[in-house]
Scaffold this active site. Sequence first.
Site, short mmCIF file in Angstrom:
data_model
loop_
_atom_site.label_atom_id
_atom_site.label_comp_id
_atom_site.label_asym_id
_atom_site.label_seq_id
_atom_site.Cartn_x
_atom_site.Cartn_y
_atom_site.Cartn_z
N TYR A 65 59.68 20.77 32.16
CA TYR A 65 58.22 20.72 32.23
C TYR A 65 57.70 21.61 33.35
O TYR A 65 56.74 22.38 33.17
CB TYR A 65 57.79 19.27 32.45
CG TYR A 65 56.31 19.05 32.60
CD1 TYR A 65 55.46 19.14 31.50
CD2 TYR A 65 55.76 18.69 33.83
CE1 TYR A 65 54.09 18.91 31.63
CE2 TYR A 65 54.40 18.45 33.97
CZ TYR A 65 53.57 18.57 32.87
OH TYR A 65 52.22 18.33 33.00
N LYS A 70 55.23 24.77 32.88
CA LYS A 70 53.91 24.81 33.50
C LYS A 70 53.78 25.97 34.48
O LYS A 70 52.69 26.55 34.62
CB LYS A 70 53.62 23.47 34.20
CG LYS A 70 53.32 22.33 33.24
CD LYS A 70 52.11 22.63 32.35
CE LYS A 70 51.68 21.42 31.55
NZ LYS A 70 50.56 21.73 30.62
#
Length: 262
Positions: free
Chosen positions: A156, A160
């Site tokens: 993640y 991001k």
Amino acid sequence: MEIGDPLDFTGRVVLVTGGTKGIGAAIAGAFLGAGAEVVVCGRSAPGKLPAAGGREAVFVPADVRDPAAASSLVDTTVGRFGRLDVLVNNAGGSPDADAATVSPRFVEKIVALNLLAPFYVAQAAHRVMSTQDDGGAVINIGSVSAHDPQPGTAAYTAAKAGLLALTRALALEWAPSVRVNHITTGLVRTGSAASVYGADGGASVARAIPMERMAVPEDVARACLFLASGLSAYVNGADLAVHGGGEFPARWLAARAASGVR
């Protein structure tokens, strides 16, 4: 200088991915309340659509990880309303996972949702916005994880961080007709994030934030209104932090606790 009401979006069309719940629903509701026509998407229809001012968002089923579906989503929006002025790439997220043992399939899915999908939808939106006299705006909803990784979020965090870099790259390529900006969100109080609040309902977490509270979805929604409005007409490639000032350093919190200060 006379600019009228910069937060009046009457006649504007806004697409919010993942706009059926949580932060996305708040964003959709804010734009509806400001007069815009709003389209939201998800893989399945919600029980209740975002609404404000007596109007509801329009739901279009789409898995934005699929480039064809992302393109079709934009085409459907333009087919219904004739234009697209604002894209909010909000769909994203990830459960925690151990980086040492997580499967390649998991990593691929997380990167697809949090990085590739925003790219696919933005490409399709640019195709439309770049032909409009007044262009358009793309807003990517990111995470503080891109700046400050947490355990269990390797895939993640990487995705991001990529989204933030993508924002800056697209801002360079697509200006001046299409502005592209990024919002860094911290911990936001939503139902899906309740598991990280702790047994005290988030009081301990709030003490680590300078603003002394976690964000609510409406905090992010108001930032989107700003970045999509004429108030930010010269804001491009920016990273707007909506995280309450971040978090106090652990050493400061430890020293404070040791001294008995709460």
